[in-house]
Design an enzyme around this catalytic site. Structure first.
Site, mmCIF file in Angstrom:
data_model
loop_
_atom_site.group_PDB
_atom_site.id
_atom_site.type_symbol
_atom_site.label_atom_id
_atom_site.label_comp_id
_atom_site.label_asym_id
_atom_site.label_seq_id
_atom_site.Cartn_x
_atom_site.Cartn_y
_atom_site.Cartn_z
ATOM 1 N N ASP A 151 52.469 48.816 -100.859
ATOM 2 C CA ASP A 151 51.994 48.684 -99.473
ATOM 3 C C ASP A 151 51.481 47.268 -99.214
ATOM 4 O O ASP A 151 51.669 46.713 -98.128
ATOM 5 C CB ASP A 151 50.885 49.717 -99.199
ATOM 6 C CG ASP A 151 51.378 51.126 -99.480
ATOM 7 O OD1 ASP A 151 52.502 51.445 -99.069
ATOM 8 O OD2 ASP A 151 50.647 51.898 -100.141
ATOM 9 N N HIS A 179 48.552 56.469 -99.890
ATOM 10 C CA HIS A 179 49.930 55.981 -99.951
ATOM 11 C C HIS A 179 50.889 56.980 -99.310
ATOM 12 O O HIS A 179 51.693 57.605 -99.987
ATOM 13 C CB HIS A 179 50.344 55.681 -101.401
ATOM 14 C CG HIS A 179 51.762 55.201 -101.489
ATOM 15 N ND1 HIS A 179 52.176 53.991 -100.963
ATOM 16 C CD2 HIS A 179 52.886 55.785 -101.980
ATOM 17 C CE1 HIS A 179 53.471 53.853 -101.144
ATOM 18 N NE2 HIS A 179 53.930 54.933 -101.762
HETATM 19 N N1 LIG Z 1 53.715 54.707 -105.537
HETATM 20 C C1 LIG Z 1 54.687 54.159 -104.842
HETATM 21 O O1 LIG Z 1 54.466 53.199 -104.085
HETATM 22 C C2 LIG Z 1 56.092 54.658 -104.966
HETATM 23 C C3 LIG Z 1 56.343 55.832 -105.595
HETATM 24 N N2 LIG Z 1 57.629 56.290 -105.758
HETATM 25 C C4 LIG Z 1 57.808 57.558 -106.465
HETATM 26 O O2 LIG Z 1 58.195 57.311 -107.813
HETATM 27 C C5 LIG Z 1 58.878 58.460 -108.341
HETATM 28 C C6 LIG Z 1 60.148 58.050 -109.077
HETATM 29 O O3 LIG Z 1 61.078 57.485 -108.181
HETATM 30 P P1 LIG Z 1 62.526 57.011 -108.701
HETATM 31 O O4 LIG Z 1 62.400 56.204 -109.927
HETATM 32 O O5 LIG Z 1 63.234 56.459 -107.544
HETATM 33 O O6 LIG Z 1 63.171 58.424 -109.082
HETATM 34 P P2 LIG Z 1 64.377 58.717 -110.105
HETATM 35 O O7 LIG Z 1 64.826 60.109 -109.877
HETATM 36 O O8 LIG Z 1 65.387 57.631 -110.036
HETATM 37 O O9 LIG Z 1 63.667 58.607 -111.526
HETATM 38 C C7 LIG Z 1 62.714 59.504 -111.962
HETATM 39 C C8 LIG Z 1 62.824 59.652 -113.459
HETATM 40 O O10 LIG Z 1 61.814 60.564 -113.890
HETATM 41 C C9 LIG Z 1 62.379 61.312 -114.959
HETATM 42 N N3 LIG Z 1 61.615 62.517 -115.215
HETATM 43 C C10 LIG Z 1 61.652 63.706 -114.572
HETATM 44 N N4 LIG Z 1 60.808 64.581 -115.155
HETATM 45 C C11 LIG Z 1 60.206 63.918 -116.170
HETATM 46 C C12 LIG Z 1 59.251 64.271 -117.146
HETATM 47 N N5 LIG Z 1 58.729 65.493 -117.179
HETATM 48 N N6 LIG Z 1 58.882 63.339 -118.033
HETATM 49 C C13 LIG Z 1 59.400 62.092 -118.018
HETATM 50 N N7 LIG Z 1 60.330 61.707 -117.116
HETATM 51 C C14 LIG Z 1 60.717 62.600 -116.212
HETATM 52 C C15 LIG Z 1 63.820 61.553 -114.514
HETATM 53 O O11 LIG Z 1 64.642 61.940 -115.610
HETATM 54 C C16 LIG Z 1 64.168 60.202 -113.929
HETATM 55 O O12 LIG Z 1 64.744 59.354 -114.905
HETATM 56 C C17 LIG Z 1 59.127 59.362 -107.130
HETATM 57 O O13 LIG Z 1 58.175 60.402 -107.111
HETATM 58 C C18 LIG Z 1 58.914 58.437 -105.946
HETATM 59 O O14 LIG Z 1 58.529 59.120 -104.777
HETATM 60 C C19 LIG Z 1 58.692 55.570 -105.291
HETATM 61 C C20 LIG Z 1 58.486 54.373 -104.667
HETATM 62 C C21 LIG Z 1 57.172 53.845 -104.384
HETATM 63 O O1 LIG Z 2 58.919 56.314 -99.443
HETATM 64 C C1 LIG Z 2 58.974 56.884 -100.560
HETATM 65 O O2 LIG Z 2 59.174 58.090 -100.716
HETATM 66 C C2 LIG Z 2 58.720 56.040 -101.764
HETATM 67 C C3 LIG Z 2 57.465 55.324 -101.581
HETATM 68 O O3 LIG Z 2 56.395 55.819 -101.842
HETATM 69 C C4 LIG Z 2 57.526 54.015 -100.923
HETATM 70 O O4 LIG Z 2 58.595 53.399 -100.835
HETATM 71 O O5 LIG Z 2 56.472 53.561 -100.462
#
Ligand SMILES: NC(=O)C1=CN([C@@H]2O[C@H](COP(=O)(O)OP(=O)(O)OC[C@H]3O[C@@H](n4cnc5c(N)ncnc54)[C@H](O)[C@@H]3O)[C@@H](O)[C@H]2O)C=CC1
Ligand SMILES: O=C([O-])CC(=O)C(=O)O
Length: 331
Positions: A151, A179
């Site tokens: 953010d 967030h």
């Molecule tokens: N805090 C923030 O600003 C942001 C948060 N996110 C969040 O981050 C998370 C991941 O996003 P992406 O990488 O795009 O998803 P993705 O689906 O590409 O990757 C997630 C990974 O987690 C793994 N996974 C699932 N269960 C698991 C477990 N029990 N133990 C270990 N690994 C496990 C999957 O196998 C996968 O490799 C989502 O919840 C998303 O909403 C995304 C962008 C910004």
């Molecule tokens: O928008 C989403 O779901 C992933 C996220 O948290 C971000 O990009 O800020």
């Protein structure tokens, strides 16, 4: 010797974040944990000629224990991302259990590690983590952080665009609250350098920062949410932690923390009424040194944004806490 762990290392965020950590001079050991493909990602990264020793683990053969043992910092981007039409809260049903189980592993195998939670909904997954750690008697609020850095990164970038400045990195803009959508409160009035913008430009800039995640979700058309910008933001936060651990001073990042457990947090809580909130936090070798209460300095317009954020956050936080301690019986 610093050991960093990425849990969810094979995912859209996990892979580029692991790459950045492999390139960091602050990391000596890098353990990659995921339910799929992590040994392959580790083998790939291990050929890069930097000092960090990379290993990969799957759940079989006590892989979580092996990954976490000896960890100094654990970053968690595990869990499912959004598709168009979903809110971050729609991810709760799946991601809450994933975060609970990973935090249980941390409580058992590396209870004094710094814990950085990226998995959404951050407003609820961080309270979940706190409750799991409390249950195990190992909760150190100075070391548990919800990663809201993206953010801040968006605020810098979008504000530079509106202000017509070529280099967004000159901006320092606090973003407080939580967030998700209108729980994200950019404090443009406290921007350094100052930005002069009209009221209507300000409203659309705030909206773009609050809903920047949706912009990426829509552009990716069902193939996930922000990954590369998040890997950058996550790395920026981890690196700040590692710099503080290495003894560097004056390190401040905006992050979602448990206010009653952090020095200065009670001052913020006396305004927000909430246990968890993102504010600028000074970091030191043992974690959060101080939550910096900038809320008394905000503009009238921002006070209005904050009031909206408080209501949404209260519900998200309660949902996370109830997931672990159990919702109270209906009377
Ligand atoms: N805090 C923030 O600003 C942001 C948060 N996110 C969040 O981050 C998370 C991941 O996003 P992406 O990488 O795009 O998803 P993705 O689906 O590409 O990757 C997630 C990974 O987690 C793994 N996974 C699932 N269960 C698991 C477990 N029990 N133990 C270990 N690994 C496990 C999957 O196998 C996968 O490799 C989502 O919840 C998303 O909403 C995304 C962008 C910004
Ligand atoms: O928008 C989403 O779901 C992933 C996220 O948290 C971000 O990009 O800020």
């Amino acid at each position: 010797m610093v050991k960093a762990v990425v849990a969810g290392a094979s995912g859209g965020i996990g892979q580029p974040l692991s790459l950045l950590l492999k390139l960091s001079p602050y990391v000596d050991e890098l353990a990659l944990y995921d339910v799929v493909a992590s040994p392959g990602v580790a083998a790939d990264l291990s050929h890069i000629s930097t000092k960090a020793k990379v290993t990969g683990y799957l759940p079989a053969d006590d892989g979580l224990k092996a990954a976490l043992t000896g960890a100094d910092v654990v970053v968690i981007p595990a869990g499912i991302p959004r598709k168009p039409g979903m809110t971050r809260d729609d991810l709760f049903n799946i991601n809450a259990g994933i975060v609970r189980d990973l935090i249980t592993g941390i409580a058992l195998y590396c209870p004094s590690a710094f814990i950085l939670i990226i998995s959404n909904p951050v407003n609820s997954t961080v309270p979940i983590a706190a409750e799991v750690l409390k249950k195990h008697g190992v909760f150190d609020p100075k070391k548990l952080f919800g990663v809201t850095t993206l953010d801040v990164v968006r605020a810098e970038t979008f504000t530079a665009t509106v202000a017509g400045k070529p280099d967004p990195s000159v901006f320092k803009i606090p973003v407080v609250g939580g967030h998700s959508g209108d729980t994200i409160v950019p404090l443009l009035s406290l921007s350094e350098p100052k930005v002069e913008i009209s009221a209507s430009d300000r409203a659309s800039l705030v909206n773009r920062i609050q809903f920047g995640g949706d912009e990426v979700v829509q552009a990716k058309e069902g193939k996930g949410s922000a990954t590369l910008s998040m890997a950058h933001a996550g790395f920026r936060f981890v690196e700040s932690i590692l710099k503080a651990v290495a003894g560097e001073t004056d390190i401040v990042e905006n992050t979602f923390v448990y206010l009653p457990g952090v020095s200065g947090g009670d001052d913020v809580k006396s305004i927000t009424g909430l246990d968890f909130f993102s504010v600028p936090v000074e970091l030191g070798p043992y974690g959060a040194v101080k939550a910096i209460n900038i809320l008394p300095q905000v503009s009238e317009y921002e006070k209005g944004l904050l009031e909206v954020a408080y209501a949404g956050l209260a519900a998200n936080i309660k949902k996370g806490v109830d997931f672990i301690v159990g919702a109270p019986e209906a009377k």
